[in-house]
Design an enzyme around this catalytic site. Structure first.
Site, PDB file in Angstrom:
ATOM      1  N   HIS A  27      -1.476  -7.604  -4.547  1.00  0.00           N
ATOM      2  CA  HIS A  27      -2.357  -6.576  -3.983  1.00  0.00           C
ATOM      3  C   HIS A  27      -2.027  -6.351  -2.524  1.00  0.00           C
ATOM      4  CE1 HIS A  27      -5.209  -8.812  -1.328  1.00  0.00           C
ATOM      5  NE2 HIS A  27      -4.903  -9.843  -2.093  1.00  0.00           N
ATOM      6  N   CYS A  28      -2.304  -5.126  -2.052  1.00  0.00           N
ATOM      7  CA  CYS A  28      -2.170  -4.809  -0.635  1.00  0.00           C
ATOM      8  C   CYS A  28      -3.569  -4.587  -0.089  1.00  0.00           C
ATOM      9  CB  CYS A  28      -1.264  -3.600  -0.436  1.00  0.00           C
ATOM     10  SG  CYS A  28      -1.808  -2.122  -1.303  1.00  0.00           S
ATOM     11  N   MET A  29      -3.732  -3.696   0.877  1.00  0.00           N
ATOM     12  CA  MET A  29      -5.043  -3.487   1.497  1.00  0.00           C
ATOM     13  C   MET A  29      -6.061  -2.901   0.528  1.00  0.00           C
ATOM     14  SD  MET A  29      -4.874  -4.554   4.614  1.00  0.00           S
ATOM     15  CE  MET A  29      -3.774  -4.823   5.998  1.00  0.00           C
ATOM     16  N   ARG A  31      -4.911  -1.763  -3.062  1.00  0.00           N
ATOM     17  CA  ARG A  31      -4.385  -1.549  -4.404  1.00  0.00           C
ATOM     18  C   ARG A  31      -4.048  -2.853  -5.120  1.00  0.00           C
ATOM     19  NH1 ARG A  31      -0.465   3.725  -4.155  1.00  0.00           N
ATOM     20  NH2 ARG A  31      -1.500   4.799  -2.461  1.00  0.00           N
TER      21      ARG A  31
END
Length: 486
Positions: A27-29, A31
């Site tokens: 995961h990113c910020m 998503r």
């Protein structure tokens, strides 16, 4: 966003074909990024109707599920439900085409660099703290406290090859300790001194093979390429070494083969590739000047929609690491991010729908304060369409002003009010005025444009139904997307 993260995670996995279909998830910020075994089992339409899901980007066996600021909570629930150690036994082989190769390269870059972003942002913000203390006259340049602060901030950049090796080893499924050991050779003080001598014209070779003088600290591409090659070398060595000697002969051969290849071939080639990419990006900037920043400010939301914005991550990181600042992509994000926040505020001001108002206010706060624009992008702009148009126009204008003002970022934190300090220049006090002026203009201009252009409000009684319909049609990257009626 629903606080029932477990239910959201369960529904997401179900519509991805079940936990056995999930190979990997990061995961990113905002998503969740999934890799699946069988892409035919992905139900994009159903994914978009899940409460708490803002949008979906589906490309081959990769699926991005946009959650928003609470993505880390859903990620924990997802990882608890998935058995990610199970190997696929029936994964179909994909024919290599230019499109597939490009997608794999992009996936490797994103998959490797995304986990490193918190360390990069943390380090750069510490360096910014030191810069502010220097600007305020609290410390002199030679003060030990300031030197230590700068060293703390520079650690993630100086040893960037080590971090890339660790992250890439996970992506390419190779031994992490071996990848780190080989990357460590490239940043070893003795090797750095040897390369410094080679740069001065001293003949340098390894068993008679000339070595190109290259500096590997602060670099990304060389070690990324090296770790990819290492994954194949490791498998080959494993296949030729007897079982009784694997505990000592296998790692020795891997290091003896991989390290010289990295020093003689892959490292210099990687430097050339990284330099070429950076040169291409910033040649556009040097040629077009402020217009390049303006164009980037306009198209940034569209890049985020498709996930293509991550293409610039290695270039930004390496540019900041080598020069201390970046002057095209990051300044353009000021207008792009805060314009999405301003258009969301306009929707919150004008809508009669209480649910949409709440969503818009939360999205606006995220974009304006923290620079996290995806809640505003997926929850408001794409959903209603015209706020996206207003944001693109505002992003272009504010990007042009950022370019004309000559703003540079000293960090790759998402531009917002909380991170505005990254654009402060110790040699140009007016940069502070420009940053806040452009931020204010982004909010006001996109707010006004959204009200002028207008948008079709969602009736209160049809809110839930409309929300699902909008999510089904929000992604322009889906081939099956139908035109929205909102």
């Amino acid at each position: 966003m629903s606080k029932n993260y477990g239910a959201t995670a369960q529904s997401v996995i179900e519509h991805l074909g079940g936990s056995n279909n999930v190979i990997a998830v990061t995961h990113c910020m905002t998503r969740l990024r999934f890799v699946v075994k069988d892409e035919s089992l992905i139900n994009v339409t159903a994914l978009k109707t899940i409460k708490g899901v803002m949008g979906v980007v589906h490309n081959s066996d990769k699926c991005q599920v946009i959650i928003g600021n609470t993505v880390s909570y859903v990620f924990k629930e997802v990882t608890a439900l998935c058995n990610l150690n199970e190997e696929s036994s029936n994964t179909a082989k994909v024919k290599l085409t230019p499109k597939v190769i490009g997608a794999k390269i992009l996936d490797a870059l994103i998959g490797t660099m995304s986990p490193l972003i918190p360390a990069i942002i943390g380090g750069s913000m510490v360096k910014l703290l030191g810069m502010i203390l220097l600007m305020a006259g609290v410390f002199e340049k030679t003060d030990p406290t300031l030197i230590i602060l700068n060293t703390i901030g520079d650690g993630a950049f100086f040893f960037l090859p080590i971090m890339v090796a660790a992250s890439a080893s996970i992506k390419f499924k190779t031994n992490m300790s071996l990848a780190i050991a080989i990357a460590g050779v490239l940043v070893h003080p003795a090797f750095i001194d040897l390369m410094a001598q080679a740069a001065k014209g001293v003949e340098t070779d390894f068993f008679g093979i000339p070595i190109t003088a290259v500096k590997y600290t602060y670099t990304v591409i060389p070690v990324l390429c090296m770790t990819w090659v290492l994954s194949y070398i490791e498998r080959w060595v494993d296949s030729i070494t007897p079982a009784v000697t694997k505990n000592f002969l296998k790692p020795m051969l891997i290091v003896l083969i991989s390290a010289p290849i990295a020093i003689v071939i892959i490292g210099p080639v990687g430097i050339w590739i990284g330099t070429a990419i950076s040169a291409l990006v910033y040649t556009v900037h040097d040629t077009l000047g402020w217009l390049a920043v303006a164009i980037m400010g306009a198209i940034w939301p569209l890049l985020v929609l498709t996930g293509m914005h991550r293409v610039f991550t290695p270039t930004i990181i390496q540019t900041i690491a080598e020069t201390g600042r970046e002057g095209m992509v990051m300044p353009s994000e000021i207008g792009a991010n805060l314009s999405l926040g301003g258009s969301s505020l306009a929707v919150a001001y004008k809508t009669k729908n209480s649910e949409l108002r709440q969503t818009s206010l939360a999205a606006a706060a995220s974009a304006i304060l923290a620079g996290i624009s995806e809640p505003a992008l997926y929850g408001v702009a794409v959903r209603l369409k015209t706020p996206l148009i207003a944001s693109v126009i505002s992003g272009f204008i504010c990007g042009a002003l950022a370019g004309m003002a000559g703003l540079f970022s000293h960090s790759m934190a998402a531009p917002g009010l909380f991170t505005s300090v990254q654009f402060f220049d110790v040699n140009n006090p007016m940069s502070i005025v420009w940053v806040f002026a452009i931020m204010a203009l982004s909010i006001v201009l996109s707010f006004a444009l959204t009200l002028i252009i207008g948008f079709k409000d969602i009736p209160e009684d049809d809110a839930e139904v409309k929300s699902k319909e909008d999510k089904n049609t929000a992604e322009p990257t889906d081939i099956a997307t139908k035109p929205t009626t909102v």
